[in-house]
Design a protein around this motif. Structure first.
Motif, PDB file in Angstrom:
ATOM      1  N   ARG A 153     -13.250   1.134  -9.024  1.00  0.00           N
ATOM      2  CA  ARG A 153     -12.136   0.648  -8.209  1.00  0.00           C
ATOM      3  C   ARG A 153     -11.362   1.800  -7.596  1.00  0.00           C
ATOM      4  O   ARG A 153     -11.080   1.828  -6.383  1.00  0.00           O
ATOM      5  N   ALA A 154     -11.009   2.770  -8.448  1.00  0.00           N
ATOM      6  CA  ALA A 154     -10.238   3.912  -7.971  1.00  0.00           C
ATOM      7  C   ALA A 154     -11.051   4.767  -7.000  1.00  0.00           C
ATOM      8  O   ALA A 154     -10.523   5.255  -5.994  1.00  0.00           O
ATOM      9  N   PRO A 200       0.827  -1.201   0.000  1.00  0.00           N
ATOM     10  CA  PRO A 200       0.000   0.000   0.000  1.00  0.00           C
ATOM     11  C   PRO A 200       0.860   1.250   0.000  1.00  0.00           C
ATOM     12  O   PRO A 200       1.911   1.314   0.638  1.00  0.00           O
ATOM     13  N   ASP A 213      -2.605   5.858  -6.253  1.00  0.00           N
ATOM     14  CA  ASP A 213      -3.077   4.533  -6.642  1.00  0.00           C
ATOM     15  C   ASP A 213      -2.016   3.474  -6.338  1.00  0.00           C
ATOM     16  O   ASP A 213      -0.949   3.472  -6.963  1.00  0.00           O
ATOM     17  N   ALA A 225     -11.769   5.430   0.674  1.00  0.00           N
ATOM     18  CA  ALA A 225     -11.217   4.743   1.835  1.00  0.00           C
ATOM     19  C   ALA A 225     -10.117   5.552   2.512  1.00  0.00           C
ATOM     20  O   ALA A 225      -9.882   5.402   3.713  1.00  0.00           O
ATOM     21  N   THR A 226      -9.447   6.397   1.749  1.00  0.00           N
ATOM     22  CA  THR A 226      -8.359   7.209   2.297  1.00  0.00           C
ATOM     23  C   THR A 226      -8.766   8.657   2.545  1.00  0.00           C
ATOM     24  O   THR A 226      -7.956   9.448   3.026  1.00  0.00           O
ATOM     25  N   GLN A 246      -1.999   0.525  -7.208  1.00  0.00           N
ATOM     26  CA  GLN A 246      -1.911  -0.400  -8.323  1.00  0.00           C
ATOM     27  C   GLN A 246      -1.476   0.293  -9.616  1.00  0.00           C
ATOM     28  O   GLN A 246      -1.649  -0.248 -10.705  1.00  0.00           O
ATOM     29  N   TRP A 304      -5.540  11.210  -4.210  1.00  0.00           N
ATOM     30  CA  TRP A 304      -5.328   9.786  -3.963  1.00  0.00           C
ATOM     31  C   TRP A 304      -4.148   9.246  -4.757  1.00  0.00           C
ATOM     32  O   TRP A 304      -3.968   9.552  -5.937  1.00  0.00           O
ATOM     33  N   GLY A 350     -10.995   3.307  -3.601  1.00  0.00           N
ATOM     34  CA  GLY A 350      -9.723   3.550  -2.942  1.00  0.00           C
ATOM     35  C   GLY A 350      -9.611   4.973  -2.424  1.00  0.00           C
ATOM     36  O   GLY A 350      -9.116   5.206  -1.315  1.00  0.00           O
TER      37      GLY A 350
END
Length: 315
Positions: free
Chosen positions: A79-80, A20, A32, A86-87, A34, A30, A83
């Protein structure tokens, strides 16, 4: 000039998943875990290239725009968005699928027609939902209407689709939209963009973007943006600083994988400038401009070029 799109392409699968990535402390955006750069870091660490991996973290550990894929952009954006939520960070996106994009030079050239584009931008916006997001809308689309690239019989439809896209994205409660407005190389007289930007819906957007995929230094990009701003009611703008650390390479092919370039100002909304809302990495550092100078196809991850950008960075 190479395609501005983030076409599919990635390094070989790493031996282990990337760890992470901590959010860049100087940025609200954010990061990423990935991203292609993050996967490359993991691959190099697994192969014992620890020194190179550490240098490449100058890219991997910072936020970059996700370019909505063609076809159905929904899954990747969802997906992004998950993420980012979540942050507690803001998702950076670029929408680049307008019909006949990039002068139609790079097949498939964007959406097949107006209906396909409306469906695509709708799926793009739906994927964002209520997530905090900043979208750079259609790099090159407005500038190409004044440089002879977009045929006259396509311009009215283009402005209509851009205007509709602004409205669709702004229906999302937490989405900011910045229409792309080219750069000092692409558009010699920035005031030529004032009327086209208005037709494209600038009044209802949050502002415009400059230097996307370009190499102009911050000061030149800022001066260019200021000239547009003063003719558009002092609208604010964002600047792409992903590859402008040492400015452009002189010459006719200066925009396609120029050697010797460097990362620029890291992404941040702390600009100390009343007109500039953010410095952003919109064109992802390390994605090829095209097959010039030995590069892979447009939008394909090129780790050696990325490493060079990172090595020459001063921040």
């Amino acid at each position: 000039e190479g395609d501005r799109a983030g076409a599919p392409g990635s390094p070989a699968a790493p031996a282990r998943s990337p760890s992470p990535v901590a959010a860049d402390a100087g940025s609200p955006y954010w990061v990423d875990p990935q991203s292609r750069a993050a996967r490359q870091v993991a691959a190099w660490e697994a192969a014992g290239r620890n020194s190179d991996a550490q240098v490449l973290r100058r890219i991997a550990d910072r936020p970059m725009a996700l370019w909505g894929p063609g076809g159905d952009p929904g899954p990747e954006i969802r997906r992004a968005a998950a993420g980012a939520r979540a942050t507690g960070r803001t998702l950076l996106l670029a929408a680049h699928n307008i019909p006949y994009r990039d002068c139609g030079q790079h097949p498939p050239g964007g959406a097949a027609n107006a209906r396909a584009y409306r469906d695509w931008i709708g799926a793009f916006a739906d994927g964002i939902g209520k997530t905090k997001a900043l979208v750079v809308l259609e790099p090159g689309a407005v500038a190409h209407t004044v440089d002879g690239c977009t045929p006259a019989d396509r311009r009215a439809e283009r402005f209509r689709l851009l205007s509709e896209a602004v409205d669709r994205l702004k229906r999302n409660p937490n989405t900011k939209v910045y229409l792309d407005a080219g750069d000092p190389v692409a558009v010699k007289n920035p005031t030529d963009l004032v009327a086209p930007l208005a037709e494209a819906g600038l009044e209802r957007a949050d502002g415009f973007a400059v230097n996307v995929s370009g190499f102009q230094p911050d000061a030149a990009a800022r001066a260019y943006g200021a000239r547009i701003s003063e003719r558009t009611g002092n609208r604010h703008f964002v600047i792409d600083t992903g590859r402008n650390g040492v400015g452009p390479l002189p010459g006719d092919r200066a925009r396609c994988n120029p050697p010797g370039r460097a990362l620029g100002t890291p992404p941040t909304d702390r600009t100390a400038d009343p007109l500039v809302d953010a410095y952003l990495w919109i064109k992802r550092p390390g994605d090829s401009d095209g097959t010039c100078r030995g590069g892979p196809p447009p939008g394909t991850w090129w780790p050696d070029y990325a490493l060079g950008l990172a090595r020459r960075a001063t921040e």
